[in-house]
Motif scaffolding. Structure first.
Motif, short mmCIF file in Angstrom:
data_model
loop_
_atom_site.label_atom_id
_atom_site.label_comp_id
_atom_site.label_asym_id
_atom_site.label_seq_id
_atom_site.Cartn_x
_atom_site.Cartn_y
_atom_site.Cartn_z
N MET A 11 13.83 -1.01 -9.02
CA MET A 11 12.56 -1.73 -8.86
C MET A 11 12.35 -2.22 -7.43
N ASP A 12 13.47 -2.70 -6.78
CA ASP A 12 13.34 -3.23 -5.44
C ASP A 12 12.84 -2.20 -4.44
N SER A 13 13.13 -0.92 -4.72
CA SER A 13 12.72 0.13 -3.80
C SER A 13 11.29 0.60 -4.03
N GLU A 14 10.65 0.12 -5.10
CA GLU A 14 9.29 0.54 -5.40
C GLU A 14 8.33 -0.02 -4.37
N LYS A 15 7.34 0.79 -4.01
CA LYS A 15 6.39 0.41 -2.98
C LYS A 15 5.01 0.13 -3.57
N ILE A 16 4.37 -0.88 -3.03
CA ILE A 16 2.95 -1.11 -3.25
C ILE A 16 2.21 -0.31 -2.17
N LYS A 17 1.21 0.44 -2.56
CA LYS A 17 0.42 1.18 -1.58
C LYS A 17 -0.96 0.54 -1.47
N PHE A 18 -1.26 0.01 -0.30
CA PHE A 18 -2.53 -0.65 -0.08
C PHE A 18 -3.45 0.30 0.68
N HIS A 19 -4.55 0.69 0.01
CA HIS A 19 -5.51 1.64 0.57
C HIS A 19 -6.71 0.88 1.13
N ASN A 20 -6.88 0.93 2.43
CA ASN A 20 -7.94 0.19 3.11
C ASN A 20 -8.90 1.20 3.76
N LEU A 21 -10.12 1.29 3.20
CA LEU A 21 -11.11 2.25 3.71
C LEU A 21 -11.85 1.68 4.91
N HIS A 22 -11.79 2.43 6.01
CA HIS A 22 -12.59 2.15 7.20
C HIS A 22 -13.64 3.25 7.31
N LEU A 23 -14.87 2.87 7.18
CA LEU A 23 -15.96 3.85 7.18
C LEU A 23 -16.06 4.56 8.52
N PRO A 24 -16.48 5.84 8.52
CA PRO A 24 -16.99 6.52 7.33
C PRO A 24 -15.94 7.16 6.42
N ASN A 25 -14.78 7.55 6.95
CA ASN A 25 -13.91 8.41 6.13
C ASN A 25 -12.42 8.08 6.19
N GLU A 26 -11.99 7.13 6.97
CA GLU A 26 -10.55 6.92 7.17
C GLU A 26 -9.99 5.90 6.18
N VAL A 27 -8.99 6.31 5.41
CA VAL A 27 -8.30 5.40 4.49
C VAL A 27 -6.90 5.15 5.04
N ARG A 28 -6.63 3.93 5.42
CA ARG A 28 -5.31 3.56 5.93
C ARG A 28 -4.46 3.10 4.75
N VAL A 29 -3.30 3.71 4.59
CA VAL A 29 -2.45 3.43 3.45
C VAL A 29 -1.15 2.78 3.94
N PHE A 30 -0.96 1.51 3.56
CA PHE A 30 0.23 0.75 3.94
C PHE A 30 1.19 0.74 2.76
N GLN A 31 2.44 1.07 3.02
CA GLN A 31 3.45 1.14 1.97
C GLN A 31 4.35 -0.09 2.05
N ILE A 32 4.17 -0.99 1.11
CA ILE A 32 4.81 -2.31 1.17
C ILE A 32 5.88 -2.42 0.08
N PRO A 33 7.13 -2.67 0.44
CA PRO A 33 8.16 -2.86 -0.58
C PRO A 33 7.79 -4.00 -1.53
N LYS A 34 8.07 -3.84 -2.81
CA LYS A 34 7.73 -4.89 -3.77
C LYS A 34 8.40 -6.22 -3.42
N THR A 35 9.56 -6.15 -2.75
CA THR A 35 10.26 -7.36 -2.36
C THR A 35 9.49 -8.15 -1.31
N ASN A 36 8.51 -7.52 -0.66
CA ASN A 36 7.70 -8.20 0.35
C ASN A 36 6.45 -8.85 -0.23
N ILE A 37 6.21 -8.68 -1.52
CA ILE A 37 5.06 -9.30 -2.17
C ILE A 37 5.39 -10.75 -2.49
N ASN B 289 -1.01 0.52 -6.87
CA ASN B 289 -1.94 0.90 -5.81
C ASN B 289 -3.07 -0.12 -5.70
N PHE B 290 -3.29 -0.61 -4.49
CA PHE B 290 -4.39 -1.53 -4.20
C PHE B 290 -5.43 -0.82 -3.35
N PHE B 291 -6.67 -1.30 -3.46
CA PHE B 291 -7.77 -0.67 -2.74
C PHE B 291 -8.77 -1.73 -2.28
#
Length: 206
Positions: free
Chosen positions: A1-27, A98-100
């Motif tokens: 479980m500790d190695s599982e990542k949260i992926k935060f998808h942040n859309l910057h218009l018009p088309n770029e989605v920045r995906v941050f991979q955050i360890p669950k231990t950092n939440i 996954n977050f968006f």
């Protein structure tokens, strides 16, 4: 479980989605209203700094701060000397790990004491509107988020509000800076203009 990542998808218009991979231990906090994570900053001068991000299911803004090892806010120069970088954005939504959300271009920089502020990037906001890249509800939500955040700042309660969620001095030991990659909007169907606003503020079934 500790190695599982949260992926935060942040859309910057018009088309770029920045995906941050955050360890669950950092939440630090994750409930029906807010998600807070921390990551280490790879600082060129060797400082031991923590970047903290507050994302909300029920608000049209998100807030970023940088803290030193003692929990003191780091201040940076700009239109004003600022410690809070506040992005006007859609409420986040999540599906499993996954977050968006969608960056709505408007930003507010706030001083170290949480009382002085400046709004920036208004031209960028008007530009995405003129290109038809936002729905009517997103345009209304952006202005609502801006108004609500300014009210919070003017009330003098910005710092106490954030510390009530997670204290600035309550920090964790962090690993290396997190990786992130970029996707195209066409690769993240949940952020398509025709769908996304029906998801804002929700925790979707995996």
């Amino acid at each position: 479980m500790d190695s599982e990542k949260i992926k935060f998808h942040n859309l910057h218009l018009p088309n770029e989605v920045r995906v941050f991979q955050i360890p669950k231990t950092n939440i630090r906090v994750w409930n029906e209203k807010v998600m807070v994570y921390e990551v280490k900053i790879d600082d060129a001068i060797g400082g031991n700094f923590t970047f903290r991000h507050y994302s909300f299911y029920d608000k049209w803004f998100e807030i970023n701060i940088t803290l030193d090892a003692s929990g003191k806010l780091i201040t940076e120069p700009g239109p004003i000397d600022w410690s809070f970088n506040c992005d006007i954005c859609t409420p986040c939504f999540s599906k499993g790990t996954n977050f968006f959300n969608l960056d709505l271009e408007l930003d507010i920089l706030v001083s170290n004491d949480g009382k002085e502020y400046v709004v920036i990037d208004e031209d960028d906001f008007e530009n995405v509107i003129s290109q038809g890249l936002l729905t009517v509800n997103e345009r209304i939500g952006a202005r609502k988020g801006l108004e609500n955040l300014i009210q919070l700042i003017l009330s003098g309660n910005l710092i106490s509000y954030l510390e009530g969620i997670c204290s600035f001095t309550d920090l964790i030991s962090l690993s290396d800076p997190i990786p992130y990659n970029k996707l195209q909007l066409s690769e993240v169907s949940l952020l398509n203009m025709s769908e996304r606003e029906s998801y804002y503020g929700k925790e979707l079934e995996s």
